[in-house]
Write a protein that holds these residues in place. Structure first.
Motif, PDB file in Angstrom:
ATOM      1  N   ALA A 128       0.544  -0.971   0.281  1.00 51.96           N
ATOM      2  CA  ALA A 128      -0.043  -0.237   0.196  1.00 51.96           C
ATOM      3  C   ALA A 128       1.163   1.010   0.153  1.00 51.96           C
ATOM      4  CB  ALA A 128      -0.870   0.472   0.961  1.00 51.96           C
ATOM      5  N   ALA A 129       0.722   1.499  -0.506  1.00 54.07           N
ATOM      6  CA  ALA A 129       1.016   3.450  -0.874  1.00 54.07           C
ATOM      7  C   ALA A 129       1.593   4.085   0.144  1.00 54.07           C
ATOM      8  CB  ALA A 129       0.702   4.297  -1.824  1.00 54.07           C
ATOM      9  N   GLY A 130       2.482   4.455   0.382  1.00 46.23           N
ATOM     10  CA  GLY A 130       3.265   5.456   1.887  1.00 46.23           C
ATOM     11  C   GLY A 130       3.042   4.902   3.340  1.00 46.23           C
ATOM     12  N   THR A 131       3.116   3.733   2.889  1.00 47.06           N
ATOM     13  CA  THR A 131       3.375   2.690   4.434  1.00 47.06           C
ATOM     14  C   THR A 131       4.321   2.116   4.515  1.00 47.06           C
ATOM     15  OG1 THR A 131       2.239   0.304   3.800  1.00 47.06           O
ATOM     16  CG2 THR A 131       0.340   2.237   3.696  1.00 47.06           C
ATOM     17  N   ALA A 132       4.679   1.436   5.682  1.00 46.85           N
ATOM     18  CA  ALA A 132       5.668   0.698   5.988  1.00 46.85           C
ATOM     19  C   ALA A 132       5.721  -0.916   5.935  1.00 46.85           C
ATOM     20  CB  ALA A 132       6.934   0.869   7.411  1.00 46.85           C
ATOM     21  N   ASP A 133       4.378  -0.869   5.558  1.00 43.81           N
ATOM     22  CA  ASP A 133       3.994  -2.440   5.547  1.00 43.81           C
ATOM     23  C   ASP A 133       5.224  -3.144   4.275  1.00 43.81           C
ATOM     24  OD1 ASP A 133       1.730  -1.693   6.350  1.00 43.81           O
ATOM     25  OD2 ASP A 133       0.589  -1.790   4.417  1.00 43.81           O
ATOM     26  N   ALA A 134       5.147  -4.774   4.712  1.00 48.48           N
ATOM     27  CA  ALA A 134       6.275  -5.785   4.546  1.00 48.48           C
ATOM     28  C   ALA A 134       5.661  -5.148   2.647  1.00 48.48           C
ATOM     29  CB  ALA A 134       6.311  -6.654   4.242  1.00 48.48           C
ATOM     30  N   TYR A 135       6.511  -5.891   1.681  1.00 47.86           N
ATOM     31  CA  TYR A 135       6.490  -6.295   0.129  1.00 47.86           C
ATOM     32  C   TYR A 135       6.212  -7.086   0.261  1.00 47.86           C
ATOM     33  CZ  TYR A 135       8.154  -1.633  -1.495  1.00 47.86           C
ATOM     34  OH  TYR A 135       8.754  -0.352  -2.064  1.00 47.86           O
ATOM     35  N   VAL A 136       4.514  -7.242  -0.755  1.00 50.36           N
ATOM     36  CA  VAL A 136       4.422  -8.836  -1.060  1.00 50.36           C
ATOM     37  C   VAL A 136       5.281  -8.740  -2.609  1.00 50.36           C
ATOM     38  CG1 VAL A 136       2.616 -10.274  -1.909  1.00 50.36           C
ATOM     39  CG2 VAL A 136       2.148  -9.176  -0.350  1.00 50.36           C
ATOM     40  N   TYR A 137       5.587 -10.053  -3.002  1.00 52.15           N
ATOM     41  CA  TYR A 137       6.469 -10.132  -4.606  1.00 52.15           C
ATOM     42  C   TYR A 137       5.792 -11.510  -4.773  1.00 52.15           C
ATOM     43  CZ  TYR A 137      10.443  -7.314  -2.042  1.00 52.15           C
ATOM     44  OH  TYR A 137      10.631  -6.392  -1.062  1.00 52.15           O
ATOM     45  N   GLU A 138       5.691 -11.274  -6.205  1.00 54.33           N
ATOM     46  CA  GLU A 138       5.382 -12.664  -6.798  1.00 54.33           C
ATOM     47  C   GLU A 138       6.549 -11.990  -8.868  1.00 54.33           C
ATOM     48  OE1 GLU A 138       3.365 -15.409  -8.195  1.00 54.33           O
ATOM     49  OE2 GLU A 138       2.667 -13.992  -6.270  1.00 54.33           O
ATOM     50  N   LEU A 172       8.325 -11.145 -28.186  1.00 60.20           N
ATOM     51  CA  LEU A 172       7.845 -11.743 -26.358  1.00 60.20           C
ATOM     52  C   LEU A 172       7.321 -12.910 -26.539  1.00 60.20           C
ATOM     53  CD1 LEU A 172       9.159  -8.526 -26.084  1.00 60.20           C
ATOM     54  CD2 LEU A 172       8.627  -8.097 -24.035  1.00 60.20           C
ATOM     55  N   ASP A 173       7.132 -13.467 -25.656  1.00 61.39           N
ATOM     56  CA  ASP A 173       5.853 -14.145 -24.396  1.00 61.39           C
ATOM     57  C   ASP A 173       5.842 -14.392 -23.132  1.00 61.39           C
ATOM     58  OD1 ASP A 173       3.562 -16.293 -25.657  1.00 61.39           O
ATOM     59  OD2 ASP A 173       5.516 -17.636 -25.101  1.00 61.39           O
ATOM     60  N   GLY A 174       4.530 -14.380 -22.892  1.00 68.33           N
ATOM     61  CA  GLY A 174       4.337 -14.429 -21.758  1.00 68.33           C
ATOM     62  C   GLY A 174       4.750 -13.439 -20.759  1.00 68.33           C
ATOM     63  N   SER A 175       5.006 -12.549 -20.898  1.00 61.89           N
ATOM     64  CA  SER A 175       5.073 -10.970 -20.014  1.00 61.89           C
ATOM     65  C   SER A 175       3.394 -10.250 -19.683  1.00 61.89           C
ATOM     66  CB  SER A 175       5.979 -10.166 -20.843  1.00 61.89           C
ATOM     67  OG  SER A 175       5.244  -9.404 -22.416  1.00 61.89           O
ATOM     68  N   LEU A 176       2.896 -11.134 -19.933  1.00 59.21           N
ATOM     69  CA  LEU A 176       1.316 -10.174 -19.806  1.00 59.21           C
ATOM     70  C   LEU A 176       0.100 -11.241 -18.556  1.00 59.21           C
ATOM     71  CD1 LEU A 176       0.597  -9.882 -22.943  1.00 59.21           C
ATOM     72  CD2 LEU A 176       1.539  -7.801 -21.667  1.00 59.21           C
ATOM     73  N   ASN A 177      -0.448 -10.710 -17.852  1.00 65.24           N
ATOM     74  CA  ASN A 177      -1.783 -11.276 -17.422  1.00 65.24           C
ATOM     75  C   ASN A 177      -0.400 -11.778 -16.511  1.00 65.24           C
ATOM     76  OD1 ASN A 177      -3.526  -8.960 -18.223  1.00 65.24           O
ATOM     77  ND2 ASN A 177      -3.524 -10.617 -20.225  1.00 65.24           N
ATOM     78  N   LYS A 178       0.134 -11.432 -15.625  1.00 66.10           N
ATOM     79  CA  LYS A 178       0.501 -12.739 -14.341  1.00 66.10           C
ATOM     80  C   LYS A 178      -0.128 -12.470 -12.608  1.00 66.10           C
ATOM     81  CE  LYS A 178       3.539 -14.095 -16.880  1.00 66.10           C
ATOM     82  NZ  LYS A 178       3.609 -15.816 -16.919  1.00 66.10           N
ATOM     83  N   SER A 179      -0.226 -12.757 -12.456  1.00 63.38           N
ATOM     84  CA  SER A 179      -1.805 -12.972 -11.149  1.00 63.38           C
ATOM     85  C   SER A 179      -0.661 -13.090 -10.000  1.00 63.38           C
ATOM     86  CB  SER A 179      -1.944 -14.288 -10.883  1.00 63.38           C
ATOM     87  OG  SER A 179      -2.976 -13.928  -9.578  1.00 63.38           O
ATOM     88  N   ILE A 180      -1.139 -12.129  -8.853  1.00 58.86           N
ATOM     89  CA  ILE A 180      -0.777 -11.869  -7.737  1.00 58.86           C
ATOM     90  C   ILE A 180      -2.076 -11.260  -6.666  1.00 58.86           C
ATOM     91  CG2 ILE A 180      -0.501  -9.113  -8.255  1.00 58.86           C
ATOM     92  CD1 ILE A 180       2.120  -9.081  -6.518  1.00 58.86           C
ATOM     93  N   THR A 181      -1.557 -12.109  -5.111  1.00 60.19           N
ATOM     94  CA  THR A 181      -3.010 -11.974  -4.950  1.00 60.19           C
ATOM     95  C   THR A 181      -2.328 -11.033  -3.906  1.00 60.19           C
ATOM     96  OG1 THR A 181      -3.517 -14.208  -4.908  1.00 60.19           O
ATOM     97  CG2 THR A 181      -4.630 -12.670  -2.872  1.00 60.19           C
ATOM     98  N   LEU A 182      -3.018 -10.213  -3.460  1.00 62.68           N
ATOM     99  CA  LEU A 182      -2.876  -8.635  -2.074  1.00 62.68           C
ATOM    100  C   LEU A 182      -4.193  -8.405  -1.671  1.00 62.68           C
ATOM    101  CD1 LEU A 182      -1.115  -6.406  -4.881  1.00 62.68           C
ATOM    102  CD2 LEU A 182       0.021  -7.196  -2.620  1.00 62.68           C
ATOM    103  N   ALA A 183      -4.359  -8.847   0.021  1.00 57.72           N
ATOM    104  CA  ALA A 183      -4.993  -8.443   1.016  1.00 57.72           C
ATOM    105  C   ALA A 183      -5.524  -9.094   0.828  1.00 57.72           C
ATOM    106  CB  ALA A 183      -5.516  -7.312   1.050  1.00 57.72           C
ATOM    107  N   GLY A 184      -6.004 -10.316   0.160  1.00 59.16           N
ATOM    108  CA  GLY A 184      -7.240 -11.311   0.011  1.00 59.16           C
ATOM    109  C   GLY A 184      -7.199 -11.705  -1.943  1.00 59.16           C
ATOM    110  N   ASP A 185      -7.147 -10.087  -3.263  1.00 63.81           N
ATOM    111  CA  ASP A 185      -7.823 -10.116  -3.720  1.00 63.81           C
ATOM    112  C   ASP A 185      -6.767 -10.136  -4.633  1.00 63.81           C
ATOM    113  OD1 ASP A 185      -9.720  -9.531  -3.180  1.00 63.81           O
ATOM    114  OD2 ASP A 185      -9.766  -6.801  -2.276  1.00 63.81           O
ATOM    115  N   GLU A 186      -7.024 -10.367  -5.937  1.00 61.66           N
ATOM    116  CA  GLU A 186      -5.751 -11.114  -7.050  1.00 61.66           C
ATOM    117  C   GLU A 186      -6.165  -9.891  -7.875  1.00 61.66           C
ATOM    118  OE1 GLU A 186      -8.027 -14.503  -9.942  1.00 61.66           O
ATOM    119  OE2 GLU A 186      -5.486 -14.547  -9.831  1.00 61.66           O
ATOM    120  N   TYR A 187      -5.283  -9.776  -8.016  1.00 62.56           N
ATOM    121  CA  TYR A 187      -4.178  -8.816  -9.683  1.00 62.56           C
ATOM    122  C   TYR A 187      -3.815  -8.953 -10.642  1.00 62.56           C
ATOM    123  CZ  TYR A 187      -6.372  -4.933  -5.361  1.00 62.56           C
ATOM    124  OH  TYR A 187      -7.205  -4.138  -4.996  1.00 62.56           O
TER     125      TYR A 187
END
Length: 269
Positions: A128-138, A172-187
């Motif tokens: 979350a922008a401007g916070t000190a939360d830990a990054y979620v990595y994918e 390029l092949d496979g660089s689009l629409n990768k999934s990441i879950t943040l706070a229970g929501d998928e982006y």
């Protein structure tokens, strides 16, 4: 009209897709960090042709004349810079800067092996922008296909400067629409080149060993070709409507007709 993945379009189509497909979604701001590297495991990078000296590291791949080292006369290479890249972005908002890929496109003797394909590993961190939360990595991996074209002026499969050797080809092949879950929501996150990314002609795709409708870019011989990659995060996969070729042709005819009517009106005036 048919529906297809954004992988069939260039950066312009991508912007249109975001404007239309995701306009209703509420933006969420993120701090981001993105780090990319070439995968150095055996089999991740392939060369084709004869002898020479090939070098593969996480930040650069070079090939051509010996000895190994930075690209220069008789030796070409591709490197990653602006790595890692950090910033702030909004879900369904504008694309932001990721890493930069520079192809040092030099004349390489036909006696030497040249790059054929490589794998890129891209790790995205979000919080979350401007916070000190830990990054979620994918981490996502995608593949590039490369075609080293003949080093002499002539009939080129890709559009190239007049009198210059033919542009080299990147797909390029496979660089689009990768999934990441943040706070229970998928982006979904996507990397793409700008402004050079485009749907390549079928003959250009075939030259790089790719299927029709591939996406990528070409690089000019004898230049340092820097291609800036951008990053988007969306709440749904990027999908766009692509006009059928016949529809595009009809649109072109209609525009020509309008131009003719305008000229006639101007003549009468």
């Amino acid at each position: 009209m048919r529906t297809t993945s954004i992988g069939a379009l260039g950066a312009i189509g991508l912007a249109m897709a975001i404007a239309s497909g995701n306009a209703a979604a509420a933006p969420i701001n993120w701090d981001y960090t993105v780090t990319s590297s070439f995968v150095t495991m055996p089999g991740s990078t392939a060369f084709t042709g004869g002898a020479g000296c090939q070098s593969v590291s996480g930040s650069a791949i070079t090939w051509g004349a010996c000895p190994t080292g930075p690209a220069g006369p008789g030796r070409s290479g591709i490197g990653i810079s602006n790595n890692p890249q950090t910033g702030t972005l909004a879900t369904n908002g504008a694309a932001e800067s990721a890493n930069t890929y520079t192809h040092s496109n030099n004349v390489v003797s036909g006696a030497f092996a040249t790059l054929r394909s490589a794998t890129i590993s891209a790790t995205l961190g979000l919080r979350a922008a401007g916070t000190a939360d830990a990054y979620v990595y994918e981490t996502a991996t995608y593949k590039i296909l490369f075609a080293e074209t003949p080093n002499s002026a002539g009939t080129c499969v890709a559009n190239s400067p007049v009198g210059n050797p033919c542009n080299d080809i990147w797909v390029l092949d496979g660089s689009l629409n990768k999934s990441i879950t943040l706070a229970g929501d998928e982006y979904f996150f996507s990397f793409f080149a700008s402004p050079a990314l485009a749907t390549l002609p079928n003959a250009v795709c075939a030259a790089a060993g790719a299927a029709n409708g591939c996406i990528g870019f070409t690089t000019v011989e004898g230049q340092e070709n820097a291609v800036n990659f951008l990053l988007k995060v969306t709440s749904t996969p990027l999908v766009v409507e692509v006009p059928e070729p016949a529809s595009i042709a009809l649109l072109g005819v209609g525009l020509v007709g309008l131009a003719g009517m305008r000229r006639r009106r101007q003549t009468k005036a």
